[in-house]
Design a protein around this motif. Sequence first.
Motif, PDB file in Angstrom:
ATOM      1  N   LYS A 283       0.932  -1.291   0.143  1.00 34.61           N
ATOM      2  CA  LYS A 283       0.065  -0.129  -0.137  1.00 34.61           C
ATOM      3  C   LYS A 283       1.037   1.307  -0.228  1.00 34.61           C
ATOM      4  N   ARG A 284       1.955   1.214   0.743  1.00 37.69           N
ATOM      5  CA  ARG A 284       2.926   2.495   0.740  1.00 37.69           C
ATOM      6  C   ARG A 284       3.696   2.813  -0.730  1.00 37.69           C
ATOM      7  N   GLY A 285       3.517   1.842  -1.308  1.00 31.96           N
ATOM      8  CA  GLY A 285       3.908   2.119  -2.874  1.00 31.96           C
ATOM      9  C   GLY A 285       2.985   2.585  -3.695  1.00 31.96           C
ATOM     10  N   LEU A 286       1.853   2.909  -3.578  1.00 39.96           N
ATOM     11  CA  LEU A 286       0.671   3.445  -4.445  1.00 39.96           C
ATOM     12  C   LEU A 286       0.933   5.069  -4.584  1.00 39.96           C
ATOM     13  N   ASP A 287       0.119   5.470  -5.684  1.00 37.03           N
ATOM     14  CA  ASP A 287      -0.088   6.891  -5.822  1.00 37.03           C
ATOM     15  C   ASP A 287      -1.459   7.348  -5.055  1.00 37.03           C
ATOM     16  N   VAL A 288      -1.382   7.932  -4.220  1.00 37.91           N
ATOM     17  CA  VAL A 288      -2.596   8.223  -3.295  1.00 37.91           C
ATOM     18  C   VAL A 288      -3.276   9.620  -3.959  1.00 37.91           C
ATOM     19  N   SER A 289      -2.456  10.306  -4.941  1.00 30.68           N
ATOM     20  CA  SER A 289      -3.066  11.443  -5.516  1.00 30.68           C
ATOM     21  C   SER A 289      -4.070  11.086  -6.712  1.00 30.68           C
ATOM     22  N   LYS A 290      -4.026   9.844  -6.965  1.00 27.62           N
ATOM     23  CA  LYS A 290      -5.006   9.249  -8.067  1.00 27.62           C
ATOM     24  C   LYS A 290      -5.891   8.175  -7.580  1.00 27.62           C
ATOM     25  N   CYS A 291      -6.022   8.146  -6.017  1.00 25.25           N
ATOM     26  CA  CYS A 291      -7.080   7.381  -5.633  1.00 25.25           C
ATOM     27  C   CYS A 291      -6.730   5.660  -6.115  1.00 25.25           C
ATOM     28  N   SER A 315     -12.833  14.976  -6.024  1.00 21.70           N
ATOM     29  CA  SER A 315     -11.845  15.764  -5.354  1.00 21.70           C
ATOM     30  C   SER A 315     -10.576  15.414  -5.405  1.00 21.70           C
ATOM     31  N   ASP A 316      -9.775  16.388  -5.443  1.00 22.51           N
ATOM     32  CA  ASP A 316      -8.221  16.162  -5.678  1.00 22.51           C
ATOM     33  C   ASP A 316      -7.608  16.031  -4.291  1.00 22.51           C
ATOM     34  N   LEU A 317      -8.409  16.190  -3.176  1.00 24.57           N
ATOM     35  CA  LEU A 317      -7.829  16.229  -1.773  1.00 24.57           C
ATOM     36  C   LEU A 317      -7.566  14.954  -1.433  1.00 24.57           C
ATOM     37  N   PRO A 346       1.877  -3.992  13.569  1.00 24.85           N
ATOM     38  CA  PRO A 346       2.777  -3.292  12.662  1.00 24.85           C
ATOM     39  C   PRO A 346       2.988  -1.962  12.982  1.00 24.85           C
ATOM     40  N   VAL A 347       4.078  -1.142  12.860  1.00 28.85           N
ATOM     41  CA  VAL A 347       4.274   0.152  13.227  1.00 28.85           C
ATOM     42  C   VAL A 347       3.414   0.811  11.709  1.00 28.85           C
ATOM     43  N   LEU A 348       2.642   1.611  12.209  1.00 24.86           N
ATOM     44  CA  LEU A 348       1.840   2.314  10.828  1.00 24.86           C
ATOM     45  C   LEU A 348       2.323   3.770  10.563  1.00 24.86           C
ATOM     46  N   ILE A 349       2.270   4.079   9.229  1.00 25.14           N
ATOM     47  CA  ILE A 349       2.471   5.389   8.935  1.00 25.14           C
ATOM     48  C   ILE A 349       1.269   6.053   8.014  1.00 25.14           C
ATOM     49  N   SER A 350       1.276   7.337   8.057  1.00 22.75           N
ATOM     50  CA  SER A 350       0.223   7.977   7.108  1.00 22.75           C
ATOM     51  C   SER A 350       0.898   8.104   5.589  1.00 22.75           C
ATOM     52  N   LEU A 351       0.119   8.136   4.783  1.00 28.04           N
ATOM     53  CA  LEU A 351       0.228   8.224   3.556  1.00 28.04           C
ATOM     54  C   LEU A 351      -0.324   9.631   2.963  1.00 28.04           C
ATOM     55  N   ARG A 352      -0.785  10.472   3.822  1.00 29.59           N
ATOM     56  CA  ARG A 352      -1.291  11.820   3.392  1.00 29.59           C
ATOM     57  C   ARG A 352      -0.472  12.652   2.739  1.00 29.59           C
ATOM     58  N   ASP A 353       0.878  12.661   3.018  1.00 33.05           N
ATOM     59  CA  ASP A 353       1.832  13.285   2.040  1.00 33.05           C
ATOM     60  C   ASP A 353       2.562  12.395   1.047  1.00 33.05           C
ATOM     61  N   GLY A 354       2.123  11.098   0.890  1.00 31.27           N
ATOM     62  CA  GLY A 354       2.756  10.244  -0.041  1.00 31.27           C
ATOM     63  C   GLY A 354       3.976   9.701   0.872  1.00 31.27           C
ATOM     64  N   TYR A 355       4.386   8.504   0.205  1.00 30.42           N
ATOM     65  CA  TYR A 355       5.625   8.104   0.699  1.00 30.42           C
ATOM     66  C   TYR A 355       6.771   7.842   0.207  1.00 30.42           C
ATOM     67  N   VAL A 356       8.069   8.281   0.678  1.00 32.40           N
ATOM     68  CA  VAL A 356       9.307   8.442   0.044  1.00 32.40           C
ATOM     69  C   VAL A 356      10.050   7.191   0.601  1.00 32.40           C
ATOM     70  N   PRO A 357      10.650   6.363  -0.328  1.00 33.74           N
ATOM     71  CA  PRO A 357      11.378   5.236   0.117  1.00 33.74           C
ATOM     72  C   PRO A 357      12.503   5.705   0.842  1.00 33.74           C
ATOM     73  N   VAL A 358      13.094   4.971   1.765  1.00 38.60           N
ATOM     74  CA  VAL A 358      14.242   5.330   2.672  1.00 38.60           C
ATOM     75  C   VAL A 358      15.612   4.868   1.959  1.00 38.60           C
ATOM     76  N   LYS A 359      16.635   5.289   2.061  1.00 35.90           N
ATOM     77  CA  LYS A 359      17.642   4.926   1.451  1.00 35.90           C
ATOM     78  C   LYS A 359      18.297   3.661   1.772  1.00 35.90           C
ATOM     79  N   ASN A 360      19.313   3.011   1.023  1.00 35.40           N
ATOM     80  CA  ASN A 360      19.752   1.811   1.086  1.00 35.40           C
ATOM     81  C   ASN A 360      20.562   1.567   2.548  1.00 35.40           C
ATOM     82  N   ARG A 361      19.716   0.515   3.249  1.00 38.08           N
ATOM     83  CA  ARG A 361      20.207   0.138   4.468  1.00 38.08           C
ATOM     84  C   ARG A 361      20.768  -1.055   4.559  1.00 38.08           C
ATOM     85  N   GLU A 362      22.200  -1.363   4.962  1.00 39.65           N
ATOM     86  CA  GLU A 362      22.782  -2.468   4.821  1.00 39.65           C
ATOM     87  C   GLU A 362      22.295  -3.661   5.756  1.00 39.65           C
TER      88      GLU A 362
END
Length: 431
Positions: A283-291, A315-317, A346-362
């Motif tokens: 779900k965190r990889g989806l485009d929330v701006s396009k529903c 609505s675009d909101l 699970p530790v939950l996050i909000s998708l209100r501002d979209g999801y930005v993948p974190v950098k490579n963690r070894e």
Amino acid sequence: MSRRVVRQSKFRHVFGQPVKADQMYEDIRVSKVTWDSGFCAVNPKFVAIIVESGGGGAFMVLPLHKTGRVDKNIPLVTGHTAPVLDIDWCPHNDNVIASASEDTTVMVWQIPDYIPTRNMTEPVVTLEGHSKRVGILTWHPTARNILLSAGGDNVLILWNVGTGEALLTLDDLHSDLIYNVCWNSNGSLLVTTCKDKRLRIIDPRKRLVVAKNFEEPIALQEMDTSNGVLLPFYDPDSSIVYLCGKGDSSIRYFEITDEAPYVHYLSTYSSKEPQRGMGYMPKRGLDVSKCEIARFYKLHERKCEPITMTVPRKSDLFQDDLYPDTPGPEPALEADEWLSGKDAEPVLISLRDGYVPVKNRELKVTKKNILDSRPPIGPRRSQSTCDTNFSHSAFEELLEEIKSLRQTVQAHEKRISDLENKLCQFTNGTD
């Protein structure tokens, strides 16, 4: 006169559509091995596809933005000595993926953010414990570094990838071939389907089947009539089940409710070409701006086609009802905590501002020294022949030097890749 009452549902008008032609992945030799997995795994950074490979097994990893025709000489992830049967991305590290093979091993790989210049042949860790081919992989949803594998030996093994050891081996719960395995939301239980036509709910830490006989279903619905293997995907946020049949050309989706008749048919997405496999985006990889509420990566014989499932909204909101907080990339538990009996959601996050993948963690693997628990064999060498302290120190220095050289090689590979891309752009500009 009787009036027909239409069931109210915000997902009643969900529709699927393919992306544009230039956003597909083309010229891919999808594996022809006969197996029931999806042959594809995706996350917010990459799409991984099991492909044909001579002399062993392989899969390719592409950044999501690297669409279009795939270079036939693109580096692959190789290392298995037999065909790869299943792959699965770690939910807590978007650069870590596990692969299972007919060679009876499971390998865990660290994928760089850039495209390497040659095949990847050295996994971070190789997990050996099955006696027959391994065809099912699934990561624990909340605990760090716990991976479950199931093989043709009818055995389930839970691994601690961080140490390269088997945490639990469940070898007496299934009498026949295991078809599929899935965790519940907090990873306290798992469910399996088996060739013996039984569905088992298992408490892995107690090594017990807590439920097995489901004689009276609360609802019975004919969902699919094709002969191919069904790949089911369930979205707990929308309570929608998507059914994708291998060899079929459609995706059927149903909404599950708490009231009878419980299962409600929504619609069917159909295409012309039959699907050979399917990947499902978290779900965190989806485009929330396009529903967008779901995205599939459909494998054909020579290409991978993304398909989006969208709820029409004017609505675009940001649509709060479509996107409740969803599991993020941070684990809630360590492997030892889970093994000791602790559970956590699970530790939950909000998708209100979209999801930005974190950098490579070894991914760091700390293997125990098996020599520490074994008595020495043969006559003991004199102190003058072998200085233990000096040998340990030299060994640590050698490890540090290897690590430094590896980082240097990776930096050079990235620089070479960047220069090749710039050269390609310059050449295209001069034509």
